[in-house]
Design an enzyme around this catalytic site. Structure first.
Site, PDB file in Angstrom:
ATOM      1  N   ASP A  24      -6.436  29.359  -1.244  1.00 40.08           N
ATOM      2  CA  ASP A  24      -5.056  29.761  -1.508  1.00 40.08           C
ATOM      3  C   ASP A  24      -4.438  30.294  -0.216  1.00 40.08           C
ATOM      4  O   ASP A  24      -5.027  31.149   0.450  1.00 40.08           O
ATOM      5  CB  ASP A  24      -4.998  30.841  -2.591  1.00 40.08           C
ATOM      6  CG  ASP A  24      -3.564  31.042  -3.038  1.00 40.08           C
ATOM      7  OD1 ASP A  24      -2.968  30.089  -3.568  1.00 40.08           O
ATOM      8  OD2 ASP A  24      -3.018  32.143  -2.819  1.00 40.08           O
ATOM      9  N   ASP A  75      12.482 -10.218  -3.038  1.00 40.34           N
ATOM     10  CA  ASP A  75      11.219 -10.798  -2.543  1.00 40.34           C
ATOM     11  C   ASP A  75      11.259 -12.312  -2.696  1.00 40.34           C
ATOM     12  O   ASP A  75      12.191 -12.871  -3.313  1.00 40.34           O
ATOM     13  CB  ASP A  75      10.014 -10.192  -3.292  1.00 40.34           C
ATOM     14  CG  ASP A  75       8.798 -10.068  -2.379  1.00 40.34           C
ATOM     15  OD1 ASP A  75       8.545 -11.010  -1.603  1.00 40.34           O
ATOM     16  OD2 ASP A  75       8.115  -9.029  -2.429  1.00 40.34           O
ATOM     17  N   GLY A 130      14.600 -14.212  -2.589  1.00 39.01           N
ATOM     18  CA  GLY A 130      15.138 -14.514  -1.264  1.00 39.01           C
ATOM     19  C   GLY A 130      14.117 -14.222  -0.185  1.00 39.01           C
ATOM     20  O   GLY A 130      13.069 -13.638  -0.461  1.00 39.01           O
ATOM     21  N   PHE A 138      13.798 -12.296   3.301  1.00 39.52           N
ATOM     22  CA  PHE A 138      14.592 -11.323   4.077  1.00 39.52           C
ATOM     23  C   PHE A 138      14.765 -11.717   5.542  1.00 39.52           C
ATOM     24  O   PHE A 138      15.608 -11.188   6.232  1.00 39.52           O
ATOM     25  CB  PHE A 138      14.084  -9.890   3.918  1.00 39.52           C
ATOM     26  CG  PHE A 138      12.629  -9.641   4.238  1.00 39.52           C
ATOM     27  CD1 PHE A 138      12.103  -9.925   5.488  1.00 39.52           C
ATOM     28  CD2 PHE A 138      11.788  -9.065   3.284  1.00 39.52           C
ATOM     29  CE1 PHE A 138      10.774  -9.670   5.784  1.00 39.52           C
ATOM     30  CE2 PHE A 138      10.450  -8.809   3.572  1.00 39.52           C
ATOM     31  CZ  PHE A 138       9.945  -9.120   4.832  1.00 39.52           C
ATOM     32  N   ARG A 150       5.153  -1.491   4.011  1.00 39.05           N
ATOM     33  CA  ARG A 150       4.054  -2.245   4.619  1.00 39.05           C
ATOM     34  C   ARG A 150       4.516  -3.584   5.190  1.00 39.05           C
ATOM     35  O   ARG A 150       3.826  -4.585   5.078  1.00 39.05           O
ATOM     36  CB  ARG A 150       2.936  -2.489   3.587  1.00 39.05           C
ATOM     37  CG  ARG A 150       2.374  -1.208   3.003  1.00 39.05           C
ATOM     38  CD  ARG A 150       1.275  -1.468   2.029  1.00 39.05           C
ATOM     39  NE  ARG A 150       0.001  -1.625   2.707  1.00 39.05           N
ATOM     40  CZ  ARG A 150      -0.789  -2.683   2.555  1.00 39.05           C
ATOM     41  NH1 ARG A 150      -0.441  -3.672   1.799  1.00 39.05           N
ATOM     42  NH2 ARG A 150      -1.937  -2.746   3.188  1.00 39.05           N
TER      43      ARG A 150
END
Ligand SMILES: Cc1cn([C@@H]2O[C@H](COP(=O)(O)OP(=O)(O)OP(=O)(O)O)[C@@H](O)[C@H]2O)c(=O)[nH]c1=O
Length: 625
Positions: free
Chosen positions: A88, A491, A517, A519, A534
């Site tokens: 703690d 995506d 689509g 990117f 990622r």
């Protein structure tokens, strides 16, 4: 290498960290300790006024956290741990105890009180050694200690404090700051153990372990340099050590922590003798010649075997069998997984040693972690991600020498090597591969998404577009947390046509949409917040430049931002997960926080902040100005 032998003393023991603090988990993981995390349910509401000094409050809270977990685990299917560690951390200023702020105003109040002054950070640590008696009663020995570090804050302006509060960082931290992250900027000086401020006094912990596992004898006590961590050799070659350690147990000392016996079976145990390693002595090895192979080398020698044990147990669905039937003998499991009894026994025992399974009287059962993460159909299963690692990453790493020599990814070589065995119809095979890849990413993202979504306060963004957002795991967490936000998951068509398999039964289709689509090629949907999870570490420079330029063009200055989910390397580039991942030699690269900052600044994102989450991925937020 003086510390490792002390830590390695815990290898093979069931060690449990009774703390949800990602910082404590990191500190202990970084020194090679293997442990399970079982956050304590103890409510931190002890009456502070009954403690003579603030550190006593921290000590008592740490102890109660650890005892609660020890008792709960013992009660639950008798999965008694060997050691439970509780901690703690509190901040004290002029006798007042500051814990985690309850809201932003509270965080601001705390920080403005600390501004320009010196305060103390105390961490109380409790080490509970558990012993299950023959009659199943639980006996516990408690060792505890505390550490104090003095921290001086610079004079901080109101604007700066509010900006810091809005970063979201103070909320889960005692005193409302994180010295290891942005909060480091508030600090003028530190006297004492830095890690103690972060949440775990590692050095003192090692000393305490050494006291517990290698109690000094009369003859050797003089040889220990004052305040140094006693190391293995110091205590091993002792003839009377066993006798001595009974009488040399630390007397309770209120100031610096104490050892205390908690006999929950309400029976008296005369003395709990810790038997030190006397192997060196028995073998007649002279002390000066006793060279110990460092624990990290030992772990690395065995590391690949441990990973492959996990992969094999998942592939053979061992954890699935144990989830359904709970407690099984090796014979039953071998029959169910269609494997030899000899092989199954060895695999199961290895899993027990790795803390993945439990074994009581020849009966095996899943640990809590195995039930949550390793069975294939659990809500937070990473089973398919483990299979992805086994099937796709493992072969890459078996070619590591070549990859290093050539400096290239070995994917093509691995595919060619295995192509003769691909007898299935290629389309079907691709479909299956796509689905299992999506399941792997889905599982991985599900356990990471909440930490990414809450790494920053994103409430000012009403529309987000997750580029390469796959099954939409992050989108679901975002709309749950930010009730005004709509998320468009963008995506490839092949991904979007399969996303329906991954959606919860009732989800708000007005707030989460899926768009097909590419990117890199197509126009980006409009949004206030673009997200790349990622993606960046995987793209070669030209493609990344093209994508970041596109995103920057789509962003409105002062209004739009880009959120990245990546492993953020520490500035010294010593963070093993990112460095090991980069050995797969993808065309991209892993970056540190400052590297992300300078990369994104090239595209007009002038404010770039990052957060280590303690989870699989960290977060970077870049605002366009
Ligand atoms: C001063 C300071 C604190 N912390 C964190 O503050 C939490 C304290 O709270 P706790 O109650 O001791 O722990 P917890 O996070 O609630 O976890 P648990 O042990 O489950 O109670 C811990 O996280 C610490 O790292 C930092 O990360 N950096 C700092 O500079």
């Amino acid at each position: 290498m003086l510390l490792n032998p002390v830590i390695s003393k815990l290898a093979g023991k069931r060690v449990v960290l009774a703390s949800a603090s990602p910082r404590r988990q990191d500190i202990l993981t970084n020194v090679g300790l293997r442990f399970e995390v079982v956050p304590s349910w103890f409510k931190e509401t002890l009456d502070k006024s009954v403690f003579a000094a603030p550190y006593e409050y921290a000590l008592e809270t740490a102890k109660q956290k650890a005892l609660e977990v020890a008792r709960r685990m013992h009660m639950k299917h008798l999965k008694t741990p060997d050691i439970v560690i509780g901690a703690d951390t509190i901040v004290t200023l002029e006798e007042a105890i500051l814990e985690k702020p309850v809201d932003k105003q509270d965080a601001y109040n705390m920080l403005s009180r600390l501004s320009g002054k010196e305060h103390s950070v105390f961490t109380g640590v409790s080490i509970v050694l558990c012993n299950r008696q023959k009659d199943n009663q639980l006996e516990m020995d408690v060792f505890d200690f505390y550490e104090e570090t003095k921290v001086k804050f610079a004079d901080l302006s109101e604007d700066l404090l509010w900006e810091y509060v809005h970063s979201g960082e103070p909320m889960d931290k005692a005193g409302g700051y994180g010295i290891q992250s942005l909060g480091g900027m508030l600090v003028e000086s530190v006297h004492g153990d830095f890690l103690n401020v972060v949440g775990f006094p590692l050095n003192h912990f090692c000393k305490k372990l050494a006291e517990i596992y290698y109690p000094p004898s009369k003859q050797t006590i003089n040889r220990i340099k004052h305040d140094s961590i006693p190391y293995v050799e110091t205590f091993e070659n002792l003839s009377d050590v066993e006798k001595d350690c009974c009488v040399k147990r630390e007397a309770p000392d209120v100031k610096k922590g104490s050892q205390e016996k908690c006999n929950y079976a309400l029976r008296n145990k005369s003395s709990n003798v810790t038997v030190p390693d006397t192997a060196a002595l028995q073998n007649g090895i002279p002390e000066t010649n006793h060279l110990q192979l460092p624990a990290n080398i030992i772990h690395l020698l065995d590391g690949f075997k441990a990973s492959k044990t996990l992969f094999a147990a998942c592939k053979l669905k061992v954890f699935d069998e144990l989830k359904e039937k709970r407690d099984l003998k090796a014979e039953d499991i071998s029959e169910k997984i269609n494997a030899s009894l000899r092989g199954t026994e060895k695999l199961l025992d290895a899993c027990v040693a790795l803390g993945l399974l439990e074994k009581t009287h020849q009966v095996y059962s899943n640990t809590e972690a195995a039930n949550t993460f390793l069975v294939s159909d659990g809500e937070f299963s990473i089973h398919e991600y483990i299979m992805h690692t086994n099937d796709n990453l493992w072969p890459l790493f078996t070619n590591l020498e070549l990859a290093v020599k050539e400096g290239t990814c070995q994917k093509q070589r691995v595919i060619e090597k295995h192509s003769h065995s691909l007898v299935q119809d290629t389309h079907l095979c691709n479909q299956d591969k796509k689905k299992s890849f999506m399941t792997a990413m889905h599982g991985m993202m599900k356990i990471t998404a909440k930490d990414i979504a809450t790494a920053f306060d994103l409430s000012e963004y009403s529309s987000a577009c997750d580029l390469g957002g796959c099954t939409g795991s992050l989108a679901h967490d975002l709309v749950q947390i930010y009730t005004n936000m709509k998320v468009n998951v963008f995506d490839l068509p092949g991904v979007i046509e399969n996303v329906c398999h991954f959606q919860p039964e009732h989800f708000d289709t007005s707030r989460i949409t899926f768009t097909s689509g590419n990117f890199l090629e197509d126009q980006l949907p409009e949004a206030d917040l673009y997200i790349l999870s990622r993606v960046v570490h995987d793209l070669p420079d030209e493609k990344l430049d093209h994508l970041l330029q596109k995103i920057s063009n789509a962003c409105y200055p002062g209004k739009s931002a880009l959120l990245l989910a990546e492993i953020v390397l520490d500035e010294e580039k010593r963070e093993p997960r990112a460095l090991l991942q980069s050995l797969s030699m993808s065309e991209g690269k892993q970056r540190s926080g400052s590297e992300y900052r300078s990369l994104l600044q090239n595209y007009g994102f002038t404010s770039v902040v990052f957060r280590k989450t303690g989870n699989l991925l960290d977060a970077v937020l870049a605002v366009k100005s």
